[in-house]
Design a protein around this motif. Structure first.
Motif, mmCIF file in Angstrom:
data_model
loop_
_atom_site.group_PDB
_atom_site.id
_atom_site.type_symbol
_atom_site.label_atom_id
_atom_site.label_comp_id
_atom_site.label_asym_id
_atom_site.label_seq_id
_atom_site.Cartn_x
_atom_site.Cartn_y
_atom_site.Cartn_z
ATOM 1 N N ILE A 65 39.566 30.086 12.062
ATOM 2 C CA ILE A 65 40.291 30.796 12.876
ATOM 3 C C ILE A 65 41.697 31.366 11.825
ATOM 4 O O ILE A 65 42.010 32.559 11.819
ATOM 5 C CB ILE A 65 41.236 29.954 14.099
ATOM 6 C CG1 ILE A 65 40.213 29.731 15.127
ATOM 7 C CG2 ILE A 65 42.430 30.684 14.518
ATOM 8 C CD1 ILE A 65 40.698 28.951 16.237
ATOM 9 N N MET A 66 42.399 30.347 11.040
ATOM 10 C CA MET A 66 43.262 30.753 10.167
ATOM 11 C C MET A 66 42.892 31.286 8.612
ATOM 12 O O MET A 66 42.475 30.390 8.069
ATOM 13 C CB MET A 66 44.179 29.554 9.959
ATOM 14 C CG MET A 66 44.775 29.028 11.326
ATOM 15 S SD MET A 66 45.585 30.358 12.123
ATOM 16 C CE MET A 66 47.045 30.508 11.251
ATOM 17 N N MET A 67 42.807 32.457 8.612
ATOM 18 C CA MET A 67 42.136 33.230 7.356
ATOM 19 C C MET A 67 43.132 34.346 7.106
ATOM 20 O O MET A 67 43.878 34.783 7.862
ATOM 21 C CB MET A 67 40.843 33.804 7.547
ATOM 22 C CG MET A 67 39.800 32.692 7.727
ATOM 23 S SD MET A 67 38.201 33.334 7.741
ATOM 24 C CE MET A 67 38.045 34.394 9.077
ATOM 25 N N PRO A 68 43.111 34.596 5.755
ATOM 26 C CA PRO A 68 43.963 35.558 5.243
ATOM 27 C C PRO A 68 43.233 37.154 5.617
ATOM 28 O O PRO A 68 42.202 37.135 6.062
ATOM 29 C CB PRO A 68 44.113 35.518 3.700
ATOM 30 C CG PRO A 68 42.857 34.785 3.325
ATOM 31 C CD PRO A 68 42.698 33.661 4.536
ATOM 32 N N ASP A 69 44.159 38.138 5.624
ATOM 33 C CA ASP A 69 43.572 39.334 5.740
ATOM 34 C C ASP A 69 43.469 39.654 7.359
ATOM 35 O O ASP A 69 44.418 40.047 7.776
ATOM 36 C CB ASP A 69 42.414 39.440 4.969
ATOM 37 C CG ASP A 69 41.887 41.114 5.057
ATOM 38 O OD1 ASP A 69 42.786 41.826 5.615
ATOM 39 O OD2 ASP A 69 40.861 41.297 5.061
ATOM 40 N N ILE A 70 42.404 39.111 8.003
ATOM 41 C CA ILE A 70 42.445 39.141 9.284
ATOM 42 C C ILE A 70 41.691 37.905 9.744
ATOM 43 O O ILE A 70 40.923 37.133 9.150
ATOM 44 C CB ILE A 70 41.192 40.210 9.529
ATOM 45 C CG1 ILE A 70 41.184 41.729 9.117
ATOM 46 C CG2 ILE A 70 40.711 40.093 11.231
ATOM 47 C CD1 ILE A 70 40.268 42.517 9.052
ATOM 48 N N ASP A 71 42.417 37.227 10.897
ATOM 49 C CA ASP A 71 42.060 36.236 11.385
ATOM 50 C C ASP A 71 40.751 35.896 11.976
ATOM 51 O O ASP A 71 40.288 36.914 12.501
ATOM 52 C CB ASP A 71 43.235 35.212 11.995
ATOM 53 C CG ASP A 71 43.739 36.049 13.372
ATOM 54 O OD1 ASP A 71 42.631 36.631 14.048
ATOM 55 O OD2 ASP A 71 44.778 35.913 13.867
ATOM 56 N N GLY A 72 40.738 34.932 12.417
ATOM 57 C CA GLY A 72 39.262 34.524 13.121
ATOM 58 C C GLY A 72 39.139 35.041 14.408
ATOM 59 O O GLY A 72 38.446 35.578 14.794
ATOM 60 N N TYR A 73 40.385 35.042 15.261
ATOM 61 C CA TYR A 73 40.588 35.657 16.533
ATOM 62 C C TYR A 73 40.070 37.234 16.430
ATOM 63 O O TYR A 73 39.286 37.820 17.118
ATOM 64 C CB TYR A 73 41.619 35.637 17.187
ATOM 65 C CG TYR A 73 42.413 34.204 17.507
ATOM 66 C CD1 TYR A 73 41.525 33.476 18.189
ATOM 67 C CD2 TYR A 73 43.464 33.722 17.124
ATOM 68 C CE1 TYR A 73 41.818 32.012 18.585
ATOM 69 C CE2 TYR A 73 43.894 32.427 17.465
ATOM 70 C CZ TYR A 73 43.015 31.704 18.187
ATOM 71 O OH TYR A 73 43.473 30.380 18.379
ATOM 72 N N GLU A 74 40.608 37.874 15.686
ATOM 73 C CA GLU A 74 40.528 39.325 15.383
ATOM 74 C C GLU A 74 39.000 39.554 14.913
ATOM 75 O O GLU A 74 38.234 40.657 15.192
ATOM 76 C CB GLU A 74 41.404 39.866 14.559
ATOM 77 C CG GLU A 74 42.769 39.825 14.727
ATOM 78 C CD GLU A 74 43.182 40.662 16.305
ATOM 79 O OE1 GLU A 74 42.312 41.762 16.580
ATOM 80 O OE2 GLU A 74 43.796 40.121 17.282
ATOM 81 N N VAL A 75 38.469 38.756 13.898
ATOM 82 C CA VAL A 75 37.058 39.131 13.660
ATOM 83 C C VAL A 75 36.096 38.879 14.830
ATOM 84 O O VAL A 75 35.090 39.507 14.934
ATOM 85 C CB VAL A 75 36.717 37.891 12.574
ATOM 86 C CG1 VAL A 75 35.071 38.068 12.038
ATOM 87 C CG2 VAL A 75 37.551 38.218 11.039
ATOM 88 N N CYS A 76 36.237 37.661 15.363
ATOM 89 C CA CYS A 76 35.569 37.531 16.805
ATOM 90 C C CYS A 76 35.410 38.828 17.659
ATOM 91 O O CYS A 76 34.578 39.018 18.273
ATOM 92 C CB CYS A 76 36.212 36.461 17.611
ATOM 93 S SG CYS A 76 35.030 35.696 18.895
#
Length: 233
Positions: free
Chosen positions: A55-66
């Motif tokens: 979930i907590m990633m730089p650039d784009i978080d996991g929620y947005e990736v999902c």
């Protein structure tokens, strides 16, 4: 037999290294992304069979990736999260994740979750016999073998587990099912996620139906859910 491909998306190099090691030892192919944008790009270019998504990633978080992946694909997604608040878990499920694992976790637990997801998945469409096995209602039709729900000839979008849940309720109409019962019958004894998973999947089904003014799954407060047909099955 081809190996299943796992996309690991996590900005923690140690997590990626450990998961990658255990997955390869268990005969999975692995690709790795260290930020959200790389995860999206690798998803598009490598066509993974399942995604482990921090979930907590730089650039784009996991929620947005999902959410981005769910615009076009139903590939299973397991969220990796250091957060243990219920809100974060439910939010992940609401936007399309299939399961979640809270850090710190054992790599063996992650592999067990992956195996559980694939045990619950239906056979690929190409090996399913197409026939007229269907449930027909006043304003929608369910084609069982094709795993499709149609309204006026238009196919609705349901993820595999949403279809499984809907079909189970259709096959057991006018009965109030508790969340525990639905988890057992639809997800299986080995499911290790949150009981609220049922609520999230029911909400998704209702949202898809609501666009066509279909109200078929009813809440019995304090107990569970009930399918009330308005046509013939």
């Amino acid at each position: 037999m081809n190996k299943l491909k796992v996309l690991i998306a996590d900005d923690d190099a140690n997590v990626c290294e450990i998961l990658s090691l255990y997955l390869k030892e268990n005969h999975y192919d692995v690709v790795e992304a260290n930020n959200g944008q790389d995860a999206i790009n690798l998803f598009k270019t490598t066509n993974p069979d399942i995604i482990l998504l921090d979930i907590m990633m730089p650039d784009i978080d996991g929620y947005e990736v999902c959410k981005e992946i769910r615009k076009t694909a139903t590939v299973p997604i397991i969220m990796l999260t250091a957060k243990d608040e219920e809100f974060d878990k439910i939010l992940g499920l609401e936007i399309g994740a299939d399961d979640y694992v809270t850090k710190p976790f054992s790599p063996r637990e992650v592999i067990a979750r992956i195996k559980a997801i694939f045990r619950r998945m239906p056979a690929p469409p190409e090996v399913l016999e197409l026939n007229n096995d269907k449930y027909e209602f006043e304003n929608f039709t369910v084609y069982v073998k094709q795993r499709e729900v149609q309204v006026g000839g238009k196919k609705l979008f349901f993820r595999p587990k949403e279809f499984d849940l809907l079909l189970y309720l259709i096959r057991n109409p006018n009965i109030v099912h508790t969340r525990d019962q639905l988890l057992e019958k639809v997800w299986g004894y080995d499911f290790v996620g949150d009981i609220r998973t049922v609520d999230v999947h029911v909400k998704r089904i209702r949202d898809e139906f609501a666009a066509h003014n279909i109200d078929a799954i009813h809440t019995v407060w304090g107990v569970g859910y009930q399918f009330q047909p308005n046509g013939k099955g």
